[in-house]
Design a protein around this motif. Structure first.
Motif, PDB file in Angstrom:
ATOM      1  N   LYS A  84       5.697 -42.174   8.180  1.00  0.00           N
ATOM      2  CA  LYS A  84       5.885 -40.742   8.442  1.00  0.00           C
ATOM      3  C   LYS A  84       4.649 -40.140   9.098  1.00  0.00           C
ATOM      4  N   VAL A  85       4.872 -39.217   9.992  1.00  0.00           N
ATOM      5  CA  VAL A  85       3.768 -38.585  10.706  1.00  0.00           C
ATOM      6  C   VAL A  85       3.493 -37.200  10.123  1.00  0.00           C
ATOM      7  N   LYS A  86       2.252 -37.029   9.672  1.00  0.00           N
ATOM      8  CA  LYS A  86       1.814 -35.714   9.199  1.00  0.00           C
ATOM      9  C   LYS A  86       0.715 -35.222  10.132  1.00  0.00           C
ATOM     10  N   VAL A  87       0.771 -33.966  10.475  1.00  0.00           N
ATOM     11  CA  VAL A  87      -0.198 -33.432  11.438  1.00  0.00           C
ATOM     12  C   VAL A  87      -0.999 -32.283  10.831  1.00  0.00           C
ATOM     13  N   LEU A  88      -2.178 -32.064  11.388  1.00  0.00           N
ATOM     14  CA  LEU A  88      -3.037 -30.954  10.967  1.00  0.00           C
ATOM     15  C   LEU A  88      -3.176 -29.985  12.142  1.00  0.00           C
ATOM     16  N   ILE A  89      -2.880 -28.722  11.911  1.00  0.00           N
ATOM     17  CA  ILE A  89      -3.071 -27.718  12.961  1.00  0.00           C
ATOM     18  C   ILE A  89      -4.547 -27.325  12.981  1.00  0.00           C
ATOM     19  N   GLU A  90      -5.168 -27.556  14.119  1.00  0.00           N
ATOM     20  CA  GLU A  90      -6.626 -27.439  14.227  1.00  0.00           C
ATOM     21  C   GLU A  90      -7.055 -25.977  14.301  1.00  0.00           C
ATOM     22  N   GLU A  91      -8.122 -25.663  13.563  1.00  0.00           N
ATOM     23  CA  GLU A  91      -8.608 -24.279  13.593  1.00  0.00           C
ATOM     24  C   GLU A  91     -10.076 -24.181  13.989  1.00  0.00           C
ATOM     25  N   LYS A  92     -10.732 -25.311  14.244  1.00  0.00           N
ATOM     26  CA  LYS A  92     -12.147 -25.275  14.603  1.00  0.00           C
ATOM     27  C   LYS A  92     -12.421 -25.972  15.937  1.00  0.00           C
ATOM     28  N   TYR A  93     -11.989 -27.211  16.040  1.00  0.00           N
ATOM     29  CA  TYR A  93     -12.260 -27.988  17.254  1.00  0.00           C
ATOM     30  C   TYR A  93     -11.204 -27.697  18.316  1.00  0.00           C
ATOM     31  N   ALA A  94     -11.511 -28.100  19.560  1.00  0.00           N
ATOM     32  CA  ALA A  94     -10.548 -27.891  20.637  1.00  0.00           C
ATOM     33  C   ALA A  94     -10.558 -29.095  21.554  1.00  0.00           C
ATOM     34  N   ARG A  95      -9.434 -29.292  22.222  1.00  0.00           N
ATOM     35  CA  ARG A  95      -9.243 -30.428  23.114  1.00  0.00           C
ATOM     36  C   ARG A  95      -9.588 -30.093  24.557  1.00  0.00           C
ATOM     37  N   TYR A 136      -3.863 -36.871   7.227  1.00  0.00           N
ATOM     38  CA  TYR A 136      -2.966 -36.597   8.353  1.00  0.00           C
ATOM     39  C   TYR A 136      -3.074 -37.723   9.388  1.00  0.00           C
ATOM     40  N   ASN A 137      -2.098 -37.799  10.307  1.00  0.00           N
ATOM     41  CA  ASN A 137      -2.136 -38.836  11.344  1.00  0.00           C
ATOM     42  C   ASN A 137      -2.695 -38.321  12.659  1.00  0.00           C
ATOM     43  N   GLN A 138      -2.409 -37.061  12.950  1.00  0.00           N
ATOM     44  CA  GLN A 138      -2.762 -36.507  14.259  1.00  0.00           C
ATOM     45  C   GLN A 138      -3.167 -35.055  14.084  1.00  0.00           C
ATOM     46  N   VAL A 139      -3.835 -34.550  15.104  1.00  0.00           N
ATOM     47  CA  VAL A 139      -4.183 -33.135  15.158  1.00  0.00           C
ATOM     48  C   VAL A 139      -3.233 -32.441  16.132  1.00  0.00           C
ATOM     49  N   ILE A 140      -2.751 -31.270  15.755  1.00  0.00           N
ATOM     50  CA  ILE A 140      -2.094 -30.402  16.741  1.00  0.00           C
ATOM     51  C   ILE A 140      -3.155 -29.437  17.239  1.00  0.00           C
ATOM     52  N   TRP A 141      -3.429 -29.549  18.533  1.00  0.00           N
ATOM     53  CA  TRP A 141      -4.484 -28.720  19.123  1.00  0.00           C
ATOM     54  C   TRP A 141      -3.991 -27.310  19.352  1.00  0.00           C
ATOM     55  N   THR A 142      -4.927 -26.386  19.184  1.00  0.00           N
ATOM     56  CA  THR A 142      -4.665 -24.979  19.460  1.00  0.00           C
ATOM     57  C   THR A 142      -5.615 -24.536  20.570  1.00  0.00           C
ATOM     58  N   ASP A 143      -5.389 -23.374  21.138  1.00  0.00           N
ATOM     59  CA  ASP A 143      -6.265 -22.898  22.224  1.00  0.00           C
ATOM     60  C   ASP A 143      -7.692 -22.735  21.705  1.00  0.00           C
ATOM     61  N   ASN A 201     -10.817 -36.950  27.951  1.00  0.00           N
ATOM     62  CA  ASN A 201     -10.005 -36.070  27.098  1.00  0.00           C
ATOM     63  C   ASN A 201      -9.645 -36.748  25.783  1.00  0.00           C
ATOM     64  N   TYR A 202      -9.575 -38.055  25.804  1.00  0.00           N
ATOM     65  CA  TYR A 202      -9.107 -38.793  24.627  1.00  0.00           C
ATOM     66  C   TYR A 202     -10.248 -39.043  23.649  1.00  0.00           C
ATOM     67  N   ALA A 203     -11.391 -39.542  24.152  1.00  0.00           N
ATOM     68  CA  ALA A 203     -12.530 -39.756  23.252  1.00  0.00           C
ATOM     69  C   ALA A 203     -12.946 -38.449  22.586  1.00  0.00           C
ATOM     70  N   ALA A 204     -12.800 -37.338  23.294  1.00  0.00           N
ATOM     71  CA  ALA A 204     -13.188 -36.038  22.751  1.00  0.00           C
ATOM     72  C   ALA A 204     -12.366 -35.662  21.516  1.00  0.00           C
ATOM     73  N   GLN A 205     -11.201 -36.282  21.363  1.00  0.00           N
ATOM     74  CA  GLN A 205     -10.331 -35.976  20.222  1.00  0.00           C
ATOM     75  C   GLN A 205     -10.601 -36.853  19.007  1.00  0.00           C
ATOM     76  N   PHE A 206     -11.375 -37.923  19.204  1.00  0.00           N
ATOM     77  CA  PHE A 206     -11.505 -38.913  18.128  1.00  0.00           C
ATOM     78  C   PHE A 206     -12.142 -38.327  16.857  1.00  0.00           C
ATOM     79  N   TYR A 207     -13.193 -37.532  17.041  1.00  0.00           N
ATOM     80  CA  TYR A 207     -13.907 -37.034  15.851  1.00  0.00           C
ATOM     81  C   TYR A 207     -13.057 -36.069  15.030  1.00  0.00           C
ATOM     82  N   PRO A 208     -12.506 -35.014  15.642  1.00  0.00           N
ATOM     83  CA  PRO A 208     -11.635 -34.143  14.843  1.00  0.00           C
ATOM     84  C   PRO A 208     -10.430 -34.896  14.270  1.00  0.00           C
ATOM     85  N   THR A 209      -9.911 -35.876  15.024  1.00  0.00           N
ATOM     86  CA  THR A 209      -8.772 -36.654  14.517  1.00  0.00           C
ATOM     87  C   THR A 209      -9.189 -37.473  13.298  1.00  0.00           C
ATOM     88  N   GLN A 210     -10.404 -38.018  13.350  1.00  0.00           N
ATOM     89  CA  GLN A 210     -10.896 -38.790  12.202  1.00  0.00           C
ATOM     90  C   GLN A 210     -11.026 -37.902  10.963  1.00  0.00           C
TER      91      GLN A 210
END
Lengths: 355, 355
Positions: free
Chosen positions: B175-186, B216-223, B200-209
Motif C-alpha cells: 500500500k502507498v501512503k503519502v505525506l503532504i509536504e509543508e516545509k520542503y519544495a521540489r 510514508y512511501n512518497q511525498v506529495i509536493w506543494t508549491d 529534480n530527482y536527487a533534490a527530492q531524496f532528503y525530504p522523501t527519506q
C-alpha cells in the motif's frame, strides 16, 4: 606530513604532461593536472583513497548520477608564495560545506581525514602544477556523485569522491555585465539552492544563455515568487554598494553560503566599511542607479574572486556603474588575495599551508 | 523495418545473460538487458547511433554531468501482446518531451529518427527481454547527458544519448501512503520542475527519506511559496477524487506534463467521469477527508502506472482513504493497461506496434 597522508597509495603517471602547458596563458578549468584523488563508498563505508593518473572514470549506464543528478562539488584554489610553499584558503570550510550539501542530497558525508589528507597528498604530488603568475592559481575541484546503479528514483548505494585540479586563469575575461532576472528562477524555498548540487548549475544555463544573447555575462537571480529581491549570481554571491554602505543578501535555503562572501564581509567590516546583510530589493538598486547613489556592484566567489560589475540590465533598461578611483572591490580583492598568497599577515587564521 | 533502422550498426554480446534472470520475480529497474543504444553528439552534430553490449561508459573526470547536472531522461515501457508483437505507448510523446527537457537544460535536441529508429532497433535486438507476466514490462530509459568536460559553469560541447532497458515488476510494493509536504519544495516558479532533469530527482531524496522514516512511501509536493496547493509526487502526477469528481493540478513550469496523466484524463472523461484540471488545495483535500467526501487519491506515471493511495499524512495527522468496491483507479488502470497490452481496442491511436 601526517601518517595518514603518507599511507595514501599513489600510482604515478609514467610521464607528466606538464611540459605541454602554457602557464602564461591559462583559461579557466580546461587543462587538468597529472593526477586525481579517488575514494569509493561501498558496503556502507568509504574505502581507502588512492591517487591515480588523471584518466576516464568507468560507470555503469544505470549509475544514478546519469539519471537522478545525485552529485555535489566544491571549488577551492591553491597558490604558491614566494618561498614556494603551497597555500590553501579556509579549506576546512569547504569540507564542512561539502558535507552540508551531502546531507541535503543524501550522499554519505566524507570524513575530514579523507578530504584533508587526500587534498594535501594530491597537492604534494602535483605541486608543480600550481601557477605562480598573478591572477592564476590551481583550481581544485572536489566532487562526489552516485556511482551505484538502478532506475528506482532513490539514493544510490555506491558513491565516488574525487578531487581533480586544473591550473587556471581568470573566470571572467573583460567587463562583467549582468541581467537582473524577472522570469526564471534558480532555487525554490525549501529546495536545494544553498547546496552545491550539480543540478543547480545546469538549471541556470538556459536563462543565462538568453542573457548572453542579449549582451550580458551572468544573471542575477531574484526570488522565484516576486522577483523583487536580489539573491545571487549562480557562480558568485552579489554585493551592492549604495553610498558608502555595502549590502548583500543574507544566506538562506536558496542562497549559497559563500566562503569568499563571508570573508569579504569580515574584511570589509574590519576596514571600517559599513556592511549590511539584509534583503536587497531590485527597486532600491534601480532607484540608486538612477539617483547616482549606486557606486559599485561586484560578485564574490572562489572562481570569480571579486568580479566588479560594469553595468546591469533590468526590464529592457541598462544601467552603467561609475568607474571609481579606489573602489571597495579593488581594496577588498587586494586584501583577500594578499592573505591567500602570503603577501600580507593573516589576522584571521584563514591561510592554510600544505605540509 | 525502415532503411534507417536497418542501417544502425549492432555489436552483439557474445553470450546473452538472459538465462540468469528470474522473470517471475522482477524488481523495478535493477536488471539490465544485453544491449544499449549509444549516440554521441560532437563537432556540433549527432553522430551515427550504434547498438552495443550493455557495458560501462567511460567519462573524463571533468565531464560536466559530474559537476553541473546537465542530464535529462524519459521513462517508457514495452509490452508483448498474445501474438508476440512488441508494443509501446505514445512513444512520440516521450520524444517530444525529451526535447522539451533538452531545450530547458541546453542539451542539443535529438532527432526523431535517431530516437524512434534507435528504440525500435534496440527492442528488436533485445525483444526476448520483454516480460509477459501480468504487471511486468520492459522499462525503457532513454537519457542524455553532458560528456564534454571543463570546470566553467556553462553548457558542454559533447553529449551522449543512451537507451537502456530493464525488465521490471511493479514500482511500488504494498500500500502507498503519502505525506503532504509543508516545509520542503521540489520546484521553483520559473525553474526546471516541468523538465525530466536529473537534478529534480536527487533534490527530492532528503525530504522523501524524512517521510519514509515516518512511515510514508512518497511525498506529495506543494508549491514552494505557500504550501497550500498540491502539485505532484515526484515520480507521478496526483489525482484526487472528491465525491464523483476527479481533480488534478494543471501542468505548469513546476509540474511534469505526464503522459499517463493526460491519457488518464482522456480515458476518464470518455468514461463519463467529471474531470477538473484546476489548482487543488491541501485544505479542500483535508476537509473532504474529514467529511467523508474524499473517495480516492492515486498517482499516475509510466513507472507507477496507476498507484492507489491508501492514506496520507498532513501536519502530524493521518487520514485513511476508504476501500471502495469499484474505484476509479482500478477502472482507469484496467482501461489504460488493456490498451497498452492490446487486450482492448485503442480508439485513441496511442498503441504503437514495433515493426
Amino acid at each position: 606530513m601526517s601518517t595518514a597522508t603518507q599511507n595514501i597509495v599513489v600510482n604515478k603517471v609514467e610521464k607528466s604532461k606538464i611540459d605541454q602547458v602554457d602557464f602564461s596563458n591559462l583559461a579557466f578549468g580546461s587543462i587538468f593536472s597529472d593526477h586525481m584523488l579517488v575514494c569509493n563508498f561501498k558496503n556502507g563505508e568509504w574505502q581507502a583513497p588512492t591517487i591515480e593518473p588523471y584518466a576516464p572514470i568507468q560507470l555503469d549506464p544505470a549509475a544514478k548520477i546519469f539519471h537522478y543528478g545525485q552529485s555535489i562539488f566544491e571549488g577551492m584554489k591553491a597558490y604558491k608564495d614566494e618561498k614556494g610553499s603551497t597555500l590553501l584558503f579556509r579549506p576546512k570550510d569547504n569540507w564542512i560545506r561539502l558535507n552540508k550539501s551531502a546531507e541535503r542530497m543524501v550522499i554519505p558525508e566524507i570524513p575530514e581525514a579523507i578530504f584533508m589528507d587526500g587534498l594535501t597528498k594530491l597537492l604534494d604530488v602535483d605541486g608543480d602544477w600550481i601557477p605562480t603568475n598573478e591572477g592564476s592559481s590551481l583550481y581544485i575541484r572536489p566532487f562526489m556523485f552516485a556511482s551505484g546503479n538502478g532506475f528506482h528514483a532513490s539514493p544510490a548505494d555506491e558513491y565516488k569522491f574525487v578531487i581533480c585540479t586544473a591550473p587556471s586563469g581568470a573566470y571572467f575575461s573583460g567587463k562583467v555585465k549582468v541581467l537582473i532576472e524577472e522570469k526564471y528562477a534558480r532555487a525554490a524555498n525549501g529546495g536545494v539552492g544553498y547546496a552545491k548540487a550539480g543540478g543547480n548549475y545546469a538549471a541556470q544555463f538556459y536563462p543565462t544563455q538568453l542573457a548572453i544573447d542579449r549582451g550580458y555575462n551572468q544573471v542575477i537571480w531574484t526570488d522565484d515568487n516576486t522577483h523583487e529581491y536580489i539573491e545571487e549570481a549562480g557562480a558568485m554571491n552579489i554585493f551592492v554598494r549604495i553610498g558608502d554602505t555595502l549590502l548583500t543578501s543574507p544566506t538562506s535555503d536558496r542562497i549559497l553560503d559563500g566562503i569568499t562572501r563571508k570573508s569579504i564581509i569580515q574584511i570589509a567590516k574590519d576596514a571600517g566599511i559599513e556592511v549590511k546583510e539584509r534583503k536587497v530589493t531590485v527597486a532600491e538598486v534601480v532607484a540608486a542607479a538612477k539617483s547616482g547613489d549606486l557606486k559599485e556592484m561586484f560578485g564574490a566567489g572562489t572562481a570569480a574572486v571579486i568580479s566588479p560589475i560594469a553595468g546591469f540590465g533590468y526590464k529592457n533598461e541598462d544601467f552603467d556603474l561609475p568607474e571609481l578611483e579606489n573602489p571597495y572591490a579593488a581594496q577588498l580583492k587586494k586584501t583577500i588575495t594578499d592573505i591567500q598568497t602570503n603577501k600580507s599577515e593573516d589576522p584571521y587564521g584563514w591561510r592554510f599551508e600544505v605540509k
